[in-house]
Design an enzyme around this catalytic site. Structure first.
Site, PDB file in Angstrom:
ATOM      1  CB  THR A 292      -0.950  -0.027   1.224  1.00 46.15           C
ATOM      2  OG1 THR A 292      -1.804  -1.145   1.074  1.00 46.15           O
ATOM      3  CG2 THR A 292      -1.790   1.222   1.332  1.00 46.15           C
TER       4      THR A 292
ATOM      5  CB  SER B 228       2.825  -7.966   1.252  1.00 41.05           C
ATOM      6  OG  SER B 228       1.757  -7.845   2.155  1.00 41.05           O
TER       7      SER B 228
ATOM      8  CB  THR C 251       0.965  -3.732   6.342  1.00 43.57           C
ATOM      9  OG1 THR C 251      -0.343  -3.635   5.786  1.00 43.57           O
ATOM     10  CG2 THR C 251       1.658  -2.392   6.271  1.00 43.57           C
ATOM     11  CG  ASP C 252      -2.441  -7.477   3.662  1.00 41.69           C
ATOM     12  OD1 ASP C 252      -2.748  -6.671   4.557  1.00 41.69           O
ATOM     13  OD2 ASP C 252      -3.097  -7.616   2.614  1.00 41.69           O
TER      14      ASP C 252
HETATM   15  N1  LIG Z   1      -1.384  -2.035   3.919  1.00 46.26           N
HETATM   16  C1  LIG Z   1      -0.905  -2.892   3.024  1.00 46.26           C
HETATM   17  O1  LIG Z   1       0.192  -2.767   2.569  1.00 46.26           O
HETATM   18  C2  LIG Z   1      -1.816  -4.002   2.641  1.00 46.26           C
HETATM   19  C3  LIG Z   1      -1.635  -4.509   1.254  1.00 46.26           C
HETATM   20  N2  LIG Z   1      -2.769  -5.327   0.915  1.00 46.26           N
HETATM   21  C4  LIG Z   1      -0.360  -5.330   1.103  1.00 46.26           C
HETATM   22  O2  LIG Z   1       0.004  -6.057   1.991  1.00 46.26           O
HETATM   23  O3  LIG Z   1       0.247  -5.260   0.081  1.00 46.26           O
END
Ligand SMILES: NC(=O)C[C@H](N)C(=O)O
Length: 325
Positions: free
Chosen positions: A11, A53, A85-86
């Site tokens: 993100t 991710s 972050t996932d």
């Molecule tokens: N906040 C994020 O980065 C979530 C995103 N869906 C990822 O992990 O790529």
């Protein structure tokens, strides 16, 4: 101080598409376009990938760790990895065990796309650079929402809040804001495999979460799928009904380690209940201290790859206790 920023996607590098969905768009040059000049810090950006991710495998993450090590060996004083972050907790656990405990390595991401008015993307990247270049090294860390936690302790605890990461019972390593970095503690675990080559790939290790009424079906399915190890997120202090213990016994007979963690997310698992955890231990299961299910899964994959199946019990205990070889 020369710092490398390695962009993998997530993100922090995403923008809203016309249909309202988020998609990874930004290169490292665009990410760094929002970072002001910092005194005595020279930043070089590198694009590793542009992926969310949730599509990354542990083997993809090993590629990131190889790149981190190469930059540190190549003369950079520190490395920041931007990441979704996932699955940041898996990437951070891998990185934290495969680089030195006090390495200047920081993983960061964001919860809001780069073009949202209240995006945390630019602030988190700047904070990560502040932490990685702090006068006193903080240690391999995750930095988000103004908090640094140890790479091998961090876990995502909120779907959308900007304070999405917690160091769990280990707490925070530091706070970071425009005044700088306030160190609070030092990492106690991590760096276990810093002196070993990064493995080419990791064996399949599955994670099975128990719910009331669960039986051995999913554990057996993992065995059939060829898992080299299985982590069970069991109940409470590490309990499961007899039907699961039976499947653990079958795994043990096949030489597949089964590692018990707790679905509670905090506290140590202990084989203390007759008909529960004590029976799992008797069936051959290993107990993973206070590691979360996803930490224990990465720990078990690393132990299988770098120590071999016979050494898994000792390796796991070293990883839980923070003992370095
Ligand atoms: N906040 C994020 O980065 C979530 C995103 N869906 C990822 O992990 O790529």
């Amino acid at each position: 101080m020369r710092i490398a920023v390695l962009a993998t996607g997530g993100t922090i590098a995403s923008r809203l598409a016309p249909d309202g969905t988020l998609a990874v768009t930004d290169s490292v040059a665009e990410l760094l376009g929002n970072v002001p000049d910092l005194a005595d810090v020279e930043i070089c950006g590198f694009d590793l990938s542009r992926r969310p991710s949730f599509t990354l495998t542990l083997d993809d993450m090993l590629g990131t760790v190889r790149a981190v090590r190469a930059k540190l060996a190549g003369g950079f004083a520190g490395v920041v990895v931007t990441h979704g972050t996932d699955t940041l907790e898996e990437a951070a656990y891998l990185t934290g065990q495969l680089t030195s405990r006090d390495a200047r390595v920081v993983l960061t991401g964001a919860q809001r796309g780069a073009d949202e008015p209240d995006s945390d993307a630019a602030r988190n990247l700047l904070d990560a650079i502040r932490v990685v270049s702090a006068p006193e090294p903080v240690g391999a860390a995750i930095v988000l929402g103004g908090v640094a936690c140890a790479a091998v302790e961090g876990r995502k605890v909120h779907t959308s809040a900007v304070s999405a990461f917690s160091g769990g019972p280990a707490g925070a390593l530091a706070l970071v804001d425009p005044d700088g970095v306030l160190r609070l503690s030092a990492p106690v675990r991590g760096g276990h495999y810093a002196g070993r080559p990064v493995p080419d790939r990791l064996p399949r290790v599955d994670l099975v979460k128990l719910v009331a009424g669960a039986d051995g079906t999913h554990l057996r399915a993992s065995l059939r799928a060829g898992a080299a190890g299985v982590v069970v997120e069991a109940f409470g202090a590490g309990n499961a009904p007899p039907s699961v213990a039976e499947a653990v016994r079958e795994a043990d007979k096949q030489g597949v380690p089964v590692v018990i963690t707790s679905r509670t997310g905090a506290g140590r698992v202990r084989p203390i209940y007759s008909g529960g955890g004590a029976d799992l231990a008797q069936a051959g299961a290993l107990f993973a201290g206070d590691l979360t299910g996803s930490q224990a899964r990465v720990a078990l994959a690393l132990a299988l790859a770098l120590d071999g199946p016979d050494a898994v019990p000792q390796a796991l205990s070293n990883l839980v206790e923070g003992r370095r070889p």
